[in-house]
Design an enzyme around this catalytic site. Structure first.
Site, PDB file in Angstrom:
ATOM      1  N   GLN A   1       0.820  -1.207   0.000  1.00 43.99           N
ATOM      2  CA  GLN A   1       0.000   0.000   0.000  1.00 43.99           C
ATOM      3  C   GLN A   1       0.854   1.256   0.000  1.00 43.99           C
ATOM      4  OE1 GLN A   1      -3.383  -0.354  -0.553  1.00 43.99           O
ATOM      5  NE2 GLN A   1      -2.490  -2.384  -0.823  1.00 43.99           N
TER       6      GLN A   1
ATOM      7  N   GLU B   1      -9.483   0.763   5.278  1.00 44.44           N
ATOM      8  CA  GLU B   1      -9.889   0.348   3.938  1.00 44.44           C
ATOM      9  C   GLU B   1      -9.617  -1.146   3.760  1.00 44.44           C
ATOM     10  OE1 GLU B   1      -8.816   1.510  -0.714  1.00 44.44           O
ATOM     11  OE2 GLU B   1      -7.409   1.969   0.892  1.00 44.44           O
ATOM     12  N   HIS B   2      -8.377  -1.570   4.004  1.00 43.88           N
ATOM     13  CA  HIS B   2      -7.980  -2.971   3.904  1.00 43.88           C
ATOM     14  C   HIS B   2      -7.534  -3.446   5.281  1.00 43.88           C
ATOM     15  CE1 HIS B   2      -6.782  -1.116  -0.069  1.00 43.88           C
ATOM     16  NE2 HIS B   2      -7.594  -2.071  -0.473  1.00 43.88           N
TER      17      HIS B   2
ATOM     18  N   HIS C   1     -53.950  16.981   1.712  1.00 47.91           N
ATOM     19  CA  HIS C   1     -53.502  15.602   1.914  1.00 47.91           C
ATOM     20  C   HIS C   1     -54.621  14.779   2.561  1.00 47.91           C
ATOM     21  CE1 HIS C   1     -49.447  17.104   1.168  1.00 47.91           C
ATOM     22  NE2 HIS C   1     -48.954  15.876   1.295  1.00 47.91           N
TER      23      HIS C   1
ATOM     24  N   HIS D   1       1.796   3.024  -3.318  1.00 48.78           N
ATOM     25  CA  HIS D   1       0.824   3.784  -4.119  1.00 48.78           C
ATOM     26  C   HIS D   1       1.237   5.243  -4.226  1.00 48.78           C
ATOM     27  CE1 HIS D   1      -2.417   1.120  -5.283  1.00 48.78           C
ATOM     28  NE2 HIS D   1      -2.403   0.552  -4.096  1.00 48.78           N
TER      29      HIS D   1
ATOM     30  N   ASP E   1      -6.841  -6.754  -4.676  1.00 48.74           N
ATOM     31  CA  ASP E   1      -6.676  -5.645  -5.613  1.00 48.74           C
ATOM     32  C   ASP E   1      -6.941  -6.072  -7.052  1.00 48.74           C
ATOM     33  OD1 ASP E   1      -6.102  -3.676  -3.804  1.00 48.74           O
ATOM     34  OD2 ASP E   1      -3.933  -3.828  -4.004  1.00 48.74           O
TER      35      ASP E   1
END
Length: 435
Positions: A262, A330-331, A423, A265, A364
């Site tokens: 990660q 996230e992971h 109504h 990235h 991934d």
């Protein structure tokens, strides 16, 4: 070697130090916001002419005309023939697994009838047209094409429009091949905030879409936030994250490489390991120092680990699970002997990778579940991208005569209590009574 932070969950200042480590300002600065606003305004006002102008400015090539921005379907098919067979087979294998998983996510119509004959239910329909943004700057991401396009097609979206930046006019064959195998309907060689504006509002060449999905840089993310409301969006994603909980029995080289996966990235990515064995944290730190020089993107990895990485000593597995739920990553890798038992204690995570042999990298590319996941703690209230993001639900209500009469009594009382006489009378007419 990276100077990665070391934290202890038992320390009095742990919560404050962890919050500082996790802090991420996803809000664009004013300069980015002004630039994006100007780009959106220009695309809305001048359409294709603005797209050509921004392509020349930011992608460094001048389209001869608006037609040059279009990537024909035949060009996508050609890319399948141009890439090596091994890549073609890998794309096909990944696509098949993603599609098989997505098939399980499809929502279905349902309805039921009450004893008086009233029908209530839900109708599920796909979105008419979806725009897919594919990054094309520092790196190419064919996996993002598959992960975004295939669920949309499984949902039944009839028209999927892909946009991809082409720096210096160069097309990435693997991205185009992925678009072909994922059944993308139309593709355009445009990127940046201008591509998001085109998908949201339409131009002479690019059709306006109902939803825009896909990752991008800060300008793309800012543009997605700006057009939300005109169109739907998947999310405004922050930097990539991985959190690993390990009992100390996994090869430390494996864990170091998972952290790298990660961190490579970009410099803002976050890689955190939580273990309840202090000696094991030292062993992983040694593996980091040993393996980092072998990495092609070692400078990026080192900066990410220095800025936002951490090795955290927890008190035990339960304490580590508490840290994970606080982070809402996230992971999340559970590299432990009994990952299913530990997973039962996790409430917040985008995706959970269970067991020593389940590297996050599998998710991934080809495991099957979607890799578009909530970041920056938003897993507390958000879910992975899926087929359901490309379908919408419509309520069905069909009152029988008897059912209408009974419902009208309740509706009339509540409507008059709100001061909405029309109504009330609308319901009363069907119920054939007046209050």
């Amino acid at each position: 070697m990276p100077d990665i932070a070391r934290l202890r969950s038992a320390d009095a200042d742990f919560a404050a130090r962890l919050d500082a480590l996790l802090a991420w300002d996803a809000v664009s600065n004013r300069e980015v916001q002004r630039t994006v606003d100007d780009i959106i305004d220009a695309v809305r006002a001048r359409g294709d002419a603005a797209l050509m102008e921004f392509t020349a400015r930011y992608d460094r090539w001048q389209p001869a005309d608006a037609a040059a921005l279009c990537i024909p379907g035949a060009r996508l098919a050609q890319a399948m023939e141009l890439i090596p067979l091994v890549q073609r087979d890998a794309l096909a294998a990944a696509a098949a697994r993603i599609r098989a998983y997505a098939e399980h996510q499809k929502l279905k119509d349902w309805s039921y009838r009450e004893p008086d004959g009233t029908l209530l239910g839900q109708k599920v329909t796909p979105l008419d047209r979806v725009g897919l943004y594919v990054p094309g700057g520092k790196a190419a991401y064919p996996s993002s094409v598959l992960m975004n396009a295939i669920p949309a097609k499984v949902a039944g979206v009839p028209e999927l429009v892909m946009v991809v930046p082409t720096p210096d006019g160069e097309l990435n064959e693997l991205v185009l091949a992925a678009a072909y195998i994922a059944n993308v309907d139309r593709a355009f060689a445009i990127g940046g905030a201008q591509a998001i504006a085109a998908l949201a509002y339409g131009t002479e060449s690019v059709p306006a879409c109902d939803k825009v999905v896909g990752p991008g840089n800060i300008y793309v993310a800012t543009a997605k936030r700006a057009v939300f409301g005109q169109v739907g969006i998947d999310m405004v994603a922050g930097p990539s994250e991985i959190l690993i909980l390990c009992d100390g029995a996994t090869d430390p080289d494996w864990i170091a490489m998972d952290l790298f996966s990660q961190a490579e990235h970009d410099e803002d990515a976050q890689s955190i390991l939580v273990a309840w064995d202090a000696d094991y944290l030292d062993r992983v730190a040694a593996s980091i120092d040993k393996l980092l020089p072998t990495m092609e993107r070692r400078d990026i990895i080192a900066k990410a680990l220095n800025a936002r990485g951490a090795l955290i000593l927890a008190q035990d597995a339960d304490d580590a699970a508490g840290v994970a739920n606080r982070i809402a990553p996230e992971h999340l890798e559970l590299s432990v002997a009994d990952p299913e038992a530990l997973a039962a204690k996790i409430r917040h995570a985008g995706a959970i990778f269970m067991g020593r042999h389940t590297a996050e990298a599998l998710g991934d590319y080809c495991a099957g579940p979607n890799h578009v996941l909530p970041t920056s703690g938003t897993a507390r209230f958000s879910s992975p991208l899926g087929v359901y993001d490309f379908q919408k639900r419509t309520s069905l209500i069909m009152a029988s005569a008897a059912g209408s009469a009974e419902l009208a009594k309740t509706a009339s009382i509540l409507a008059r209590g709100e001061g909405l006489t029309a109504h009330a009378r609308s319901a009363e007419y069907r119920g054939k009574f007046e209050v």
